[in-house]
Design a protein around this motif. Structure first.
Motif, PDB file in Angstrom:
ATOM      1  N   HIS A 162      -3.334  10.633  -8.367  1.00  0.00           N
ATOM      2  CA  HIS A 162      -2.255  11.377  -7.711  1.00  0.00           C
ATOM      3  C   HIS A 162      -2.039  12.748  -8.340  1.00  0.00           C
ATOM      4  CE1 HIS A 162      -1.420   7.093  -6.867  1.00  0.00           C
ATOM      5  NE2 HIS A 162      -1.066   7.545  -5.686  1.00  0.00           N
ATOM      6  N   LYS A 163      -1.705  13.691  -7.487  1.00  0.00           N
ATOM      7  CA  LYS A 163      -1.468  15.051  -7.991  1.00  0.00           C
ATOM      8  C   LYS A 163       0.019  15.357  -8.081  1.00  0.00           C
ATOM      9  CE  LYS A 163      -5.382  16.462  -9.125  1.00  0.00           C
ATOM     10  NZ  LYS A 163      -5.342  15.902 -10.469  1.00  0.00           N
ATOM     11  N   ASP A 164       0.764  14.943  -7.072  1.00  0.00           N
ATOM     12  CA  ASP A 164       2.199  15.238  -7.044  1.00  0.00           C
ATOM     13  C   ASP A 164       2.908  14.585  -8.227  1.00  0.00           C
ATOM     14  OD1 ASP A 164       4.726  16.131  -5.733  1.00  0.00           O
ATOM     15  OD2 ASP A 164       5.037  13.948  -5.638  1.00  0.00           O
ATOM     16  N   PRO A 165       3.635  15.377  -9.021  1.00  0.00           N
ATOM     17  CA  PRO A 165       4.279  14.882 -10.251  1.00  0.00           C
ATOM     18  C   PRO A 165       5.190  13.684 -10.013  1.00  0.00           C
ATOM     19  CG  PRO A 165       4.402  17.260 -10.170  1.00  0.00           C
ATOM     20  CD  PRO A 165       3.856  16.826  -8.840  1.00  0.00           C
ATOM     21  N   MET A 166       6.050  13.801  -9.027  1.00  0.00           N
ATOM     22  CA  MET A 166       6.975  12.697  -8.750  1.00  0.00           C
ATOM     23  C   MET A 166       6.214  11.431  -8.374  1.00  0.00           C
ATOM     24  SD  MET A 166      10.131  11.692  -8.528  1.00  0.00           S
ATOM     25  CE  MET A 166      11.479  12.785  -8.036  1.00  0.00           C
ATOM     26  N   GLU A 167       5.233  11.609  -7.491  1.00  0.00           N
ATOM     27  CA  GLU A 167       4.383  10.494  -7.087  1.00  0.00           C
ATOM     28  C   GLU A 167       3.723   9.856  -8.306  1.00  0.00           C
ATOM     29  OE1 GLU A 167       3.068   8.208  -3.828  1.00  0.00           O
ATOM     30  OE2 GLU A 167       4.558   9.830  -4.003  1.00  0.00           O
ATOM     31  N   ARG A 168       3.234  10.688  -9.184  1.00  0.00           N
ATOM     32  CA  ARG A 168       2.589  10.215 -10.408  1.00  0.00           C
ATOM     33  C   ARG A 168       3.486   9.295 -11.218  1.00  0.00           C
ATOM     34  NH1 ARG A 168      -0.630  14.400 -14.060  1.00  0.00           N
ATOM     35  NH2 ARG A 168      -2.618  14.191 -12.981  1.00  0.00           N
ATOM     36  N   LEU A 169       4.696   9.756 -11.448  1.00  0.00           N
ATOM     37  CA  LEU A 169       5.625   8.975 -12.267  1.00  0.00           C
ATOM     38  C   LEU A 169       5.939   7.634 -11.625  1.00  0.00           C
ATOM     39  CD1 LEU A 169       8.156  11.520 -13.744  1.00  0.00           C
ATOM     40  CD2 LEU A 169       6.790   9.836 -14.971  1.00  0.00           C
ATOM     41  N   LEU A 170       6.220   7.701 -10.330  1.00  0.00           N
ATOM     42  CA  LEU A 170       6.564   6.455  -9.651  1.00  0.00           C
ATOM     43  C   LEU A 170       5.395   5.473  -9.700  1.00  0.00           C
ATOM     44  CD1 LEU A 170       8.553   7.868  -6.588  1.00  0.00           C
ATOM     45  CD2 LEU A 170       9.456   6.682  -8.597  1.00  0.00           C
ATOM     46  N   GLN A 171       4.205   5.978  -9.476  1.00  0.00           N
ATOM     47  CA  GLN A 171       3.032   5.101  -9.496  1.00  0.00           C
ATOM     48  C   GLN A 171       2.780   4.529 -10.892  1.00  0.00           C
ATOM     49  OE1 GLN A 171       1.384   3.806  -7.067  1.00  0.00           O
ATOM     50  NE2 GLN A 171       2.611   4.924  -5.573  1.00  0.00           N
ATOM     51  N   LEU A 172       3.094   5.342 -11.893  1.00  0.00           N
ATOM     52  CA  LEU A 172       2.955   4.879 -13.270  1.00  0.00           C
ATOM     53  C   LEU A 172       3.844   3.659 -13.513  1.00  0.00           C
ATOM     54  CD1 LEU A 172       1.008   6.391 -14.978  1.00  0.00           C
ATOM     55  CD2 LEU A 172       2.877   7.675 -16.016  1.00  0.00           C
ATOM     56  N   GLY A 173       5.047   3.749 -13.013  1.00  0.00           N
ATOM     57  CA  GLY A 173       5.966   2.627 -13.139  1.00  0.00           C
ATOM     58  C   GLY A 173       5.440   1.397 -12.424  1.00  0.00           C
ATOM     59  N   HIS A 174       4.917   1.587 -11.242  1.00  0.00           N
ATOM     60  CA  HIS A 174       4.399   0.454 -10.477  1.00  0.00           C
ATOM     61  C   HIS A 174       3.189  -0.167 -11.168  1.00  0.00           C
ATOM     62  CE1 HIS A 174       6.434   1.827  -6.484  1.00  0.00           C
ATOM     63  NE2 HIS A 174       7.281   1.621  -7.473  1.00  0.00           N
ATOM     64  N   THR A 175       2.377   0.682 -11.741  1.00  0.00           N
ATOM     65  CA  THR A 175       1.209   0.175 -12.464  1.00  0.00           C
ATOM     66  C   THR A 175       1.641  -0.709 -13.628  1.00  0.00           C
ATOM     67  OG1 THR A 175      -0.041   2.166 -11.919  1.00  0.00           O
ATOM     68  CG2 THR A 175      -0.856   0.836 -13.737  1.00  0.00           C
ATOM     69  N   TYR A 176       2.651  -0.251 -14.324  1.00  0.00           N
ATOM     70  CA  TYR A 176       3.171  -1.018 -15.456  1.00  0.00           C
ATOM     71  C   TYR A 176       3.633  -2.399 -15.008  1.00  0.00           C
ATOM     72  CZ  TYR A 176       5.548  -1.598 -19.980  1.00  0.00           C
ATOM     73  OH  TYR A 176       5.941  -2.027 -21.211  1.00  0.00           O
ATOM     74  N   ILE A 177       4.400  -2.422 -13.954  1.00  0.00           N
ATOM     75  CA  ILE A 177       4.904  -3.687 -13.435  1.00  0.00           C
ATOM     76  C   ILE A 177       3.751  -4.586 -12.975  1.00  0.00           C
ATOM     77  CG2 ILE A 177       6.352  -4.790 -11.682  1.00  0.00           C
ATOM     78  CD1 ILE A 177       8.033  -3.221 -13.571  1.00  0.00           C
ATOM     79  N   SER A 178       2.811  -4.001 -12.258  1.00  0.00           N
ATOM     80  CA  SER A 178       1.679  -4.804 -11.773  1.00  0.00           C
ATOM     81  C   SER A 178       0.899  -5.412 -12.932  1.00  0.00           C
ATOM     82  CB  SER A 178       0.736  -3.939 -10.931  1.00  0.00           C
ATOM     83  OG  SER A 178       1.376  -3.556  -9.751  1.00  0.00           O
ATOM     84  N   PHE A 179       0.669  -4.602 -13.937  1.00  0.00           N
ATOM     85  CA  PHE A 179      -0.074  -5.099 -15.092  1.00  0.00           C
ATOM     86  C   PHE A 179       0.645  -6.288 -15.723  1.00  0.00           C
ATOM     87  CE2 PHE A 179      -1.319  -5.282 -19.529  1.00  0.00           C
ATOM     88  CZ  PHE A 179      -2.702  -5.152 -19.457  1.00  0.00           C
ATOM     89  N   ALA A 180       1.945  -6.137 -15.929  1.00  0.00           N
ATOM     90  CA  ALA A 180       2.729  -7.215 -16.532  1.00  0.00           C
ATOM     91  C   ALA A 180       2.705  -8.461 -15.652  1.00  0.00           C
ATOM     92  CB  ALA A 180       4.162  -6.762 -16.780  1.00  0.00           C
ATOM     93  N   ASP A 181       2.646  -8.231 -14.359  1.00  0.00           N
ATOM     94  CA  ASP A 181       2.623  -9.362 -13.437  1.00  0.00           C
ATOM     95  C   ASP A 181       1.272 -10.072 -13.463  1.00  0.00           C
ATOM     96  OD1 ASP A 181       3.613 -10.990 -11.210  1.00  0.00           O
ATOM     97  OD2 ASP A 181       2.116  -9.903 -10.025  1.00  0.00           O
ATOM     98  N   GLU A 182       0.219  -9.286 -13.559  1.00  0.00           N
ATOM     99  CA  GLU A 182      -1.123  -9.881 -13.537  1.00  0.00           C
ATOM    100  C   GLU A 182      -1.520 -10.475 -14.876  1.00  0.00           C
ATOM    101  OE1 GLU A 182      -3.618  -6.689 -12.182  1.00  0.00           O
ATOM    102  OE2 GLU A 182      -2.250  -6.305 -10.510  1.00  0.00           O
ATOM    103  N   GLU A 183      -1.105  -9.827 -15.936  1.00  0.00           N
ATOM    104  CA  GLU A 183      -1.475 -10.312 -17.275  1.00  0.00           C
ATOM    105  C   GLU A 183      -0.221 -10.691 -18.059  1.00  0.00           C
ATOM    106  OE1 GLU A 183      -4.469  -8.614 -19.531  1.00  0.00           O
ATOM    107  OE2 GLU A 183      -5.432  -7.505 -17.921  1.00  0.00           O
ATOM    108  N   THR A 184       0.605 -11.488 -17.417  1.00  0.00           N
ATOM    109  CA  THR A 184       1.916 -11.786 -17.988  1.00  0.00           C
ATOM    110  C   THR A 184       1.850 -12.248 -19.443  1.00  0.00           C
ATOM    111  OG1 THR A 184       2.620 -12.475 -15.793  1.00  0.00           O
ATOM    112  CG2 THR A 184       4.051 -13.066 -17.637  1.00  0.00           C
ATOM    113  N   HIS A 185       1.012 -13.224 -19.708  1.00  0.00           N
ATOM    114  CA  HIS A 185       0.987 -13.782 -21.054  1.00  0.00           C
ATOM    115  C   HIS A 185       0.521 -12.775 -22.104  1.00  0.00           C
ATOM    116  CE1 HIS A 185       0.944 -18.145 -19.412  1.00  0.00           C
ATOM    117  NE2 HIS A 185       2.150 -17.807 -19.814  1.00  0.00           N
ATOM    118  N   HIS A 186      -0.430 -11.962 -21.721  1.00  0.00           N
ATOM    119  CA  HIS A 186      -0.879 -10.949 -22.672  1.00  0.00           C
ATOM    120  C   HIS A 186       0.190  -9.893 -22.894  1.00  0.00           C
ATOM    121  CE1 HIS A 186      -5.281 -12.151 -22.243  1.00  0.00           C
ATOM    122  NE2 HIS A 186      -4.981 -12.222 -23.512  1.00  0.00           N
TER     123      HIS A 186
END
Lengths: 202, 202
Positions: free
Chosen positions: A81-105
């Motif tokens: 992503h290029k748009d700064p706001m979009e970037r930040l929001l996606q970063l947050g979503h990535t964090y959540i997804s990661f925690a969801d997929e690799e919860t125990h880790h």
DNA sequence: ATGGTAATATGAACGATGTTCATTTAGTTT
DNA sequence: AAACTAAATGAACATCGTTCATATTACCAT
């Protein structure tokens, strides 16, 4: 049996980490034990202690790898992503997804506690700091009038917030159903915070 | 020795909880063990299991009391302020202060994990929900144009955020020094979020 | 080839943990 | 005084992290 020379120290180390990760991934922190790891790689407990200082050390190594994977995912997302706001929001979503997929880790990284008084080693804290930096640099273009210190603080506040949602979601203390609701919450936190931070000078 | 009848079940229960709290307060979760608690109250392990289902049960009881103390503090704080914005900010500060003063107890509440698949009992989750409600009701007067659902979500996002700061501060993963900096972070998160949430309609 | 050295792996041992339950003890009742 | 019953025990079991004297084997020099 001794002096088998089947594997080098580094090979054993790698095998042990892989086996340990498998255990954590399947059963969480409580499923991890020195004897289980040893058995899984066909060695005995003693051997494990030739390669790791102790279990805390082993766990720290697992966590390092987890943080590296997370960091990679976040970098990929930034590249998309290029748009700064979009970037930040996606970063947050990535964090959540990661925690969801690799919860125990993910849990092991943030909930494992060293013995009283002992701090995580510097190289470890660096890996966490690196994550905050990613947020900072994404935040900069959105707040050109702010001082570096203000941006640093905003990144810390914002990312702690996302982290908090993650924690409470995982421990089932937010009565929201499913990952999507958690993503919504994250979006709410980030977009409102950012509107507040960017939109005003005080 | 048996059948001493020195204390009733309830007295033993109370003594055990008090002793356990002392241990937790001094050494954290790792300092807690059934034998230590038993020894501290002059009984044996077996007796403890006549009064609690198991250690998880004991810990849940400790945590219930901790959550009650926290809730009391938050109620007091609400009584002290009338201005809605002031109320919310003070609520956040109270939360941080409590975690700072009773770190080990606070940690036990939010980091103790039940065995895989087992959920905290309803009465426990209720105590957590109660905290979120306090935030919700404080938030209402600030966002009269918002739907109950939006307010509920905002309260969850906001409070998760404060919680996240708390967690990271306690695990020393925020490189800020001292409680005051943590309070500043909290203030930043809350005030910016609230400005974003209140100040706009979308 | 042979003997010696050093690296490598073992596994028994220690003290701790959570949990259970047959057994003992001391009040209470008959 | 005998019988009954509630209360408390503590030994037992399986597991845990950690250590280290010991056994084994690969390697190297002779």
């Amino acid at each position: 049996m001794a002096r088998r020379n089947d594997h080098s120290r580094d090979e054993i180390r790698e095998m042990a980490l892989a086996a340990a990760e498998k255990l954590v991934s399947a059963q969480g922190a409580k499923g991890l034990s020195a004897r289980k790891v040893a058995a899984a790689i066909g060695y005995t407990v003693g051997t494990l202690y030739l390669v790791f200082d102790n279990l805390d050390d082993l766990i720290l190594q697992i966590n390092a790898r987890t943080l590296d994977r997370l960091h990679d995912r976040m970098l990929e997302e930034l590249a998309r992503h290029k748009d700064p706001m979009e970037r930040l929001l996606q970063l947050g979503h990535t964090y959540i997804s990661f925690a969801d997929e690799e919860t125990h880790h993910w849990e092991l990284v943030f909930e494992h506690r060293l013995p009283e008084g002992q701090q995580p080693p510097e190289w470890f804290r660096e890996k966490v700091a690196r994550m905050f930096s990613l947020v900072e640099t994404s935040l900069e273009p959105l707040a050109t009038t702010r001082s570096p210190d203000e941006i640093k603080q905003a990144a810390a506040a914002l990312w702690s917030g996302v982290h908090g949602i993650c924690i409470l979601a995982i421990s089932k203390q937010l009565d929201v159903a499913g990952v999507d609701s958690v993503q919504d919450l994250t979006h709410s936190l980030m977009s409102n915070y950012l509107r507040g931070f960017v939109g005003s000078n005080r």
